[in-house]
Write an enzyme that holds these catalytic residues in place. Structure first.
Site, PDB file in Angstrom:
ATOM      1  CD  GLU A 245      -2.428   2.417  -3.321  1.00  0.00           C
ATOM      2  OE1 GLU A 245      -3.480   3.107  -3.613  1.00  0.00           O
ATOM      3  OE2 GLU A 245      -1.664   2.511  -2.276  1.00  0.00           O
TER       4      GLU A 245
ATOM      5  CG  ASP B 150      -1.595   1.192   1.311  1.00  0.00           C
ATOM      6  OD1 ASP B 150      -2.592   1.220   0.531  1.00  0.00           O
ATOM      7  OD2 ASP B 150      -1.677   1.936   2.385  1.00  0.00           O
TER       8      ASP B 150
HETATM    9  C1  GLC Z   1      -4.129   3.487  -0.122  1.00  0.00           C
HETATM   10  C2  GLC Z   1      -5.416   2.532   0.041  1.00  0.00           C
HETATM   11  C3  GLC Z   1      -6.627   3.561   0.480  1.00  0.00           C
HETATM   12  C4  GLC Z   1      -6.148   4.252   1.798  1.00  0.00           C
HETATM   13  C5  GLC Z   1      -4.708   4.823   1.756  1.00  0.00           C
HETATM   14  C6  GLC Z   1      -4.076   5.234   2.903  1.00  0.00           C
HETATM   15  O1  GLC Z   1      -4.221   4.542  -1.110  1.00  0.00           O
HETATM   16  O2  GLC Z   1      -5.947   2.175  -1.258  1.00  0.00           O
HETATM   17  O3  GLC Z   1      -7.808   2.953   0.694  1.00  0.00           O
HETATM   18  O4  GLC Z   1      -6.988   5.098   2.415  1.00  0.00           O
HETATM   19  O5  GLC Z   1      -3.756   3.971   0.939  1.00  0.00           O
HETATM   20  O6  GLC Z   1      -3.576   3.915   3.703  1.00  0.00           O
END
Ligand code: GLC
Length: 543
Positions: free
Chosen positions: A244, A202
């Site tokens: 991500e 993430d």
């Molecule tokens: C990522 C997740 C999102 C979350 C963010 C902070 O972008 O996909 O849902 O709010 O991280 O952790």
């Protein structure tokens, strides 16, 4: 099936779901691991290969569980570690793999690490990022612009400011502290030991902060990912890391490293352009972003998606394109969230089967592995007036019973309300009804998945753009050893004819649901409104 199969992720179809949304076994109105386990047969029937679970760890739930207060504990309402292990075993028995979210960048402010670090004179202060003033790193953008003014917040206990790229209750870990680097590796080991097949990393661009930079994609971040990859390859061969990184193509490609960072990364910029091209009825935006995407290592793979649990992000578009997307897809300002749109696929496309199928056909055939978002396979709706991004996280609709077959609890006691719009409510739209209707969207998507799975070139093949003279058309080849697939899509509401700049082979045969049909190279290629055709070279011996 859980034996290491090199490159499995390149042919896999992924399916994203939060544990809380899929099935509630104990009647508390919240999905849990036993409830999810009970629905595995459905996912096997659908034909997906790998489940991506959203965070299910101990958390005060101020950010859907992305605010973790104990990385190695399961939030009790979802079950316990034994339930997770049993779920993984049940998935693996069915030939399904499972990856889970790993929140590496930050913790909840309730995490004991933060609670200890903030104490005056704490010996563990350096686990987080602090400053006497809130003006350090001025070039780092604020991501959650609807709720945050700054990436710094004052901590009255510590008496200094702490750094957070997301909500103020999510302090960033300090990766300059070797303890943090090791602690995160231990969390990775903890869950890979339980049997997960990989991790979605993430918010991975933001691990380090450096003066004079925007704090994204720093060399130190890539160094750490290389360490993590080396550890995974050594200790857990065959497991994958998925980045991500919501960045432009040229900034994401480094996350694959030289085959020594992440196995996969989401292709964020292609996503809004698929929606844009549909409204413009011209394929150019999609063709151009793929042309601008640098090559990636042979073992690497893109993750292609239309929607997920977040807003439809408009970070990777120009300001003008963003204004266009808002005007077209979020006419009600309440549909907007941060730099994006908090709506689901089907309502975004006015429930139009042709357009939904076009985009799903592209997700299943563009270079990369497709990621489907739970519920989108039946065309589920949203409740965009709910808080934050909750409107796209409502309970899965299994049948037309009062709580949609999701839970034995009363509808009013579910973790979020069911979708209420008549066209999208469970009484009209649910898995049971869709399964028994041969012509349903669900059965069509299942068919597309099966076709994709039968043709390795969709997962393994390269991408070769084919010039089409009709601006509504997008054409490309996916080529792997022994197989060539031609994909041609029509972004317009009219039937079109186009020429394709292809010299050979002479004959092609449709393999998509529109078969039987053929095309001879050199002749005009025909597409129905919003049509998408998949064909193989007749010389490949497929007919
Ligand atoms: C990522 C997740 C999102 C979350 C963010 C902070 O972008 O996909 O849902 O709010 O991280 O952790």
């Amino acid at each position: 099936m859980t034996e290491p199969t090199p490159g499995w992720y390149k042919r896999a179809v992924f399916y994203e779901t939060p544990v809380y949304a899929f099935g509630d076994s104990d009647g508390d109105g919240i999905g849990d691991f036993p409830g999810l386990t009970a629905r595995l047969d459905y996912l096997q029937w659908l034909g997906i290969d790998c489940i991506w679970l959203l965070p299910f760890y101990e958390s005060p739930l101020h950010d859907g569980g992305y605010d973790v207060s104990d990385f190695e504990a399961v939030l009790p309402r979802y079950g316990n570690v034994e339930n997770v292990v049993a779920f993984l075993a049940a998935a693996h028995e069915r030939g399904l793999r499972v990856i889970t979210d790993m929140i590496v960048n930050h913790t909840s402010d309730q995490h004991p690490w933060f609670q200890a670090a903030r104490q005056p004179g704490s010996p563990t202060r350096s686990r987080y990022v602090w400053s006497e003033t809130p003006d350090r790193y001025p070039n780092a953008r604020v991501i959650f612009i609807d709720t945050q003014d700054s990436n710094w917040s004052w901590d009255p206990v510590a008496g200094v400011y702490y750094w957070h790229r997301f909500f103020e209750h999510q302090p960033d870990l300090n990766f300059d502290d070797p303890w943090v680097r090791n602690a995160i590796k231990d969390v990775v080991r903890f869950w890979l030991d339980k049997g997960f097949d990989g991790l979605r990393l993430d918010a991975v661009p933001y691990l380090y902060e450096r003066d004079g930079t925007n704090g994204e994609n720093l060399p130190e971040t890539h160094e750490y990912l290389k360490e993590l990859r080396a550890m995974v390859d050594e200790e857990y061969p065959g497991r994958i890391l998925l980045a991500e990184a919501n960045q432009w193509p040229e900034d994401v490609v480094p996350y694959f490293g030289d085959d020594d960072e992440c196995h996969m990364a989401f292709h964020f910029p292609v996503m809004p352009r698929l929606f844009m091209a549909l409204k413009q009825q011209r394929a150019g935006a999609v063709i151009d972003i793929l042309a601008r995407t640098p090559p990636i290592p042979a073992t690497a793979q893109w993750g292609i998606f239309l929607r997920n649990h977040d807003e439809l992000t408009l970070e990777m578009v120009t300001e003008q394109e963003r204004a266009y997307m808002y005007a077209q897809y979020a006419p009600d300002p309440q549909m907007r969230k941060n730099l994006g749109i908090r709506r689901r696929l089907a309502p975004l496309l006015d429930g139009d089967r042709r357009r939904i199928e076009l985009l799903q056909s592209l997700v299943l055939s563009l270079p990369g592995s497709p990621f489907l978002y739970y519920g989108d396979e039946i065309g589920m709706g949203d409740e965009y007036l709910l808080e934050d991004r909750d409107g796209v996280r409502t309970p899965m609709q299994w049948d037309d019973s009062p709580s949609a077959g999701f839970s034995p609890a009363d509808p009013g006691d579910l973790y979020l309300p069911l979708v209420s719009a008549p066209d999208y409510a469970p009484a009209t739209l649910n898995v049971a009804a869709a399964r028994s209707d041969e012509g349903s969207l669900l059965n069509r998507i299942r068919r597309l998945i099966a076709i994709r799975s039968a043709h390795p070139a969709f997962g393994l093949g390269d991408y070769f753009a084919v010039t089409a003279d009709n601006p509504a058309a997008m054409a490309f080849l996916r080529r792997a050893a022994g197989e060539q697939i031609l994909v041609v899509a029509n972004f317009s509401e009219r039937a079109i004819r186009t020429s394709l700049a292809l010299a050979e082979p002479a004959h092609w045969v449709d393999i998509g649901p529109n078969r039987p049909d053929t095309w001879s190279t050199g002749s005009a290629f025909e597409l129905v409104p919003f049509g998408c055709r998949w064909l193989t070279a007749a010389s490949d011996g497929v007919d």
